[in-house]
Design a protein around this motif. Structure first.
Motif, short mmCIF file in Angstrom:
data_model
loop_
_atom_site.label_atom_id
_atom_site.label_comp_id
_atom_site.label_asym_id
_atom_site.label_seq_id
_atom_site.Cartn_x
_atom_site.Cartn_y
_atom_site.Cartn_z
N ARG A 221 0.85 -1.34 -0.07
CA ARG A 221 0.21 -0.17 0.01
C ARG A 221 0.62 1.40 -0.02
NH1 ARG A 221 -4.67 -0.46 4.14
NH2 ARG A 221 -3.21 -0.36 5.76
N GLN A 222 2.01 1.11 0.32
CA GLN A 222 2.91 2.40 0.45
C GLN A 222 4.11 2.26 -0.31
OE1 GLN A 222 2.56 2.96 4.99
NE2 GLN A 222 2.57 5.02 4.15
N GLY A 223 4.43 1.20 -1.06
CA GLY A 223 5.53 0.83 -1.94
C GLY A 223 5.57 2.04 -3.00
N GLU A 224 4.30 2.12 -3.48
CA GLU A 224 4.53 3.28 -4.61
C GLU A 224 4.55 4.79 -4.21
OE1 GLU A 224 1.40 5.05 -8.27
OE2 GLU A 224 0.79 3.35 -6.82
N ALA A 225 4.35 5.01 -2.92
CA ALA A 225 4.42 6.49 -2.28
C ALA A 225 6.01 6.43 -2.16
CB ALA A 225 3.64 6.46 -1.04
N ILE A 226 6.65 5.55 -1.58
CA ILE A 226 8.13 5.68 -1.21
C ILE A 226 8.95 5.59 -2.82
CG2 ILE A 226 9.90 4.05 -0.41
CD1 ILE A 226 8.21 3.13 1.80
N ARG A 227 8.48 4.70 -3.64
CA ARG A 227 9.24 4.89 -4.75
C ARG A 227 8.92 6.15 -5.61
NH1 ARG A 227 7.31 -0.29 -5.11
NH2 ARG A 227 5.45 0.32 -6.43
N ARG A 228 7.76 6.97 -5.31
CA ARG A 228 7.51 8.15 -6.03
C ARG A 228 8.27 9.32 -5.35
NH1 ARG A 228 3.50 9.09 -9.60
NH2 ARG A 228 2.28 7.32 -10.25
N ALA A 229 8.39 9.14 -3.91
CA ALA A 229 9.19 10.03 -3.15
C ALA A 229 10.48 10.00 -3.61
CB ALA A 229 9.01 10.11 -1.61
N ALA A 230 11.12 8.85 -3.58
CA ALA A 230 12.50 8.47 -3.94
C ALA A 230 13.01 9.10 -5.14
CB ALA A 230 12.79 7.05 -3.88
N ARG A 231 11.98 8.81 -6.38
CA ARG A 231 12.24 9.56 -7.83
C ARG A 231 12.43 10.81 -7.61
NH1 ARG A 231 12.07 5.75 -11.82
NH2 ARG A 231 11.81 7.48 -13.28
N LYS A 232 11.32 11.54 -6.99
CA LYS A 232 11.24 12.96 -6.77
C LYS A 232 12.69 13.60 -6.22
CE LYS A 232 8.48 16.84 -4.89
NZ LYS A 232 7.46 17.14 -4.28
N ALA A 233 12.99 12.95 -5.03
CA ALA A 233 14.14 13.57 -4.55
C ALA A 233 15.41 13.40 -5.49
CB ALA A 233 14.37 12.57 -3.02
N ALA A 234 15.42 12.22 -6.02
CA ALA A 234 16.57 12.01 -7.15
C ALA A 234 16.39 12.68 -8.44
CB ALA A 234 16.67 10.53 -7.33
N GLY A 235 15.25 13.56 -8.59
CA GLY A 235 15.37 14.33 -9.86
C GLY A 235 14.90 13.33 -10.97
N LEU A 236 14.11 12.45 -10.81
CA LEU A 236 13.80 11.36 -11.87
C LEU A 236 12.22 11.67 -12.25
CD1 LEU A 236 15.33 8.12 -10.84
CD2 LEU A 236 16.26 9.71 -12.52
N PRO A 237 11.89 11.58 -13.06
CA PRO A 237 10.16 11.74 -13.53
C PRO A 237 9.44 10.76 -12.60
CG PRO A 237 11.72 11.38 -15.77
CD PRO A 237 12.43 10.87 -14.25
N VAL A 238 8.82 11.33 -11.97
CA VAL A 238 7.77 10.56 -10.84
C VAL A 238 6.79 9.84 -11.83
CG1 VAL A 238 6.08 10.92 -9.23
CG2 VAL A 238 8.19 12.54 -9.31
N GLU A 239 6.25 10.25 -12.91
CA GLU A 239 5.29 9.50 -13.82
C GLU A 239 5.82 8.12 -14.05
OE1 GLU A 239 6.88 13.06 -16.21
OE2 GLU A 239 5.93 12.78 -14.07
N GLY A 240 7.35 8.12 -14.12
CA GLY A 240 8.02 6.89 -14.60
C GLY A 240 8.11 5.99 -13.66
N ALA A 241 7.54 6.17 -12.27
CA ALA A 241 7.56 5.29 -11.12
C ALA A 241 7.03 4.02 -11.39
CB ALA A 241 7.02 5.86 -9.88
#
Length: 242
Positions: A221-241
């Protein structure tokens, strides 16, 4: 730096034997034994590039390309012996283990006093090939040591920990640390005082985690939220999560 030719003469056959064991290792335990043997050989011969390459493989990623990795390590060892001096790796030594060479690999440190929570965060990130967890820490003081040793691109940081809490880590990180920080904590409720302090100290974002360190729903339930936050912090496209 020139290396001892007598040591190198004994080093290469033993290295090739240990690398062959790594390539043929049937499970993680055997892989770790082979890596330990390689680490001892690299240290004994004082070959810094091989020691650094082996450090880049810890902890083992979810999918470990042992044969490709063993081949890359052996090729470099042979080049060093032929040159008689240490040489830089021509490519990222961890590349056979992780994402394809064309993909960004974000070297990540996971910090949490719960081993179960570290595993759950690691597994959440493993679903996205952009991330490679290169180290873990169980308290703030250990986290600062890992930050100094590994210079991670991203830190997934808990707040409530023994020895030194996450805010203490952030204060030190703000002065001398590297990479970006995502706070993953039940103590830092988004919009709350702790979350605000974490953001003031430089954390990119705050993600809540399930109450109770052993809750099984983090990955689901929260894996996607963690991945999205990690991608945002790393400067990666969030929509590509993933």
């Amino acid at each position: 730096m020139s290396l001892d030719p007598e040591i190198l003469a004994f080093f290469l056959p033993e290295w090739e034997e240990a690398a062959a064991r790594l390539a043929a290792a049937p499970d993680e335990a055997a892989q770790r034994r082979a890596l330990d043997a390689l680490g001892a050989l690299a240290s004994g011969a004082e070959i810094a590039s091989l020691k650094a390459a082996l450090r880049a493989l810890e902890p083992l990623p979810e999918v470990f390309g042992a044969p490709a990795t063993a081949a890359a390590l052996t090729a470099h060892a042979r080049a060093v012996v032929e040159a008689g001096e240490d040489l830089p790796f021509a490519a990222d030594p961890a590349a056979p283990l992780a994402a394809p060479a064309s993909a960004p690999v974000i070297r990540t440190l996971v910090v949490d006093d719960s081993a179960m929570m570290r595993r759950l965060v690691r597994e959440s990130l493993s679903a996205d090939p952009a991330f490679a967890v290169v180290a873990e820490a169980a308290d703030g003081r250990e986290a600062l040591a890992r930050i100094a040793d590994e210079a991670p691109d991203l830190i997934m940081l808990d707040i409530e920990m023994p020895v030194l809490d996450g805010l203490g880590v952030l204060r030190d990180w703000a002065l001398r640390g590297t990479g970006a920080v995502v706070v993953v904590s039940s103590a830092a409720v988004p919009g709350g005082e702790v979350a605000a302090e974490a953001r003031r100290l430089g954390a990119c974002t705050v993600v809540g985690k399930p109450s109770g360190a052993f809750s099984p729903d983090l990955g689901e339930r929260q894996g996607e939220a963690i991945r999205r936050a990690a991608r945002k912090a790393a400067g990666l496209p969030v929509e590509g999560a993933v």
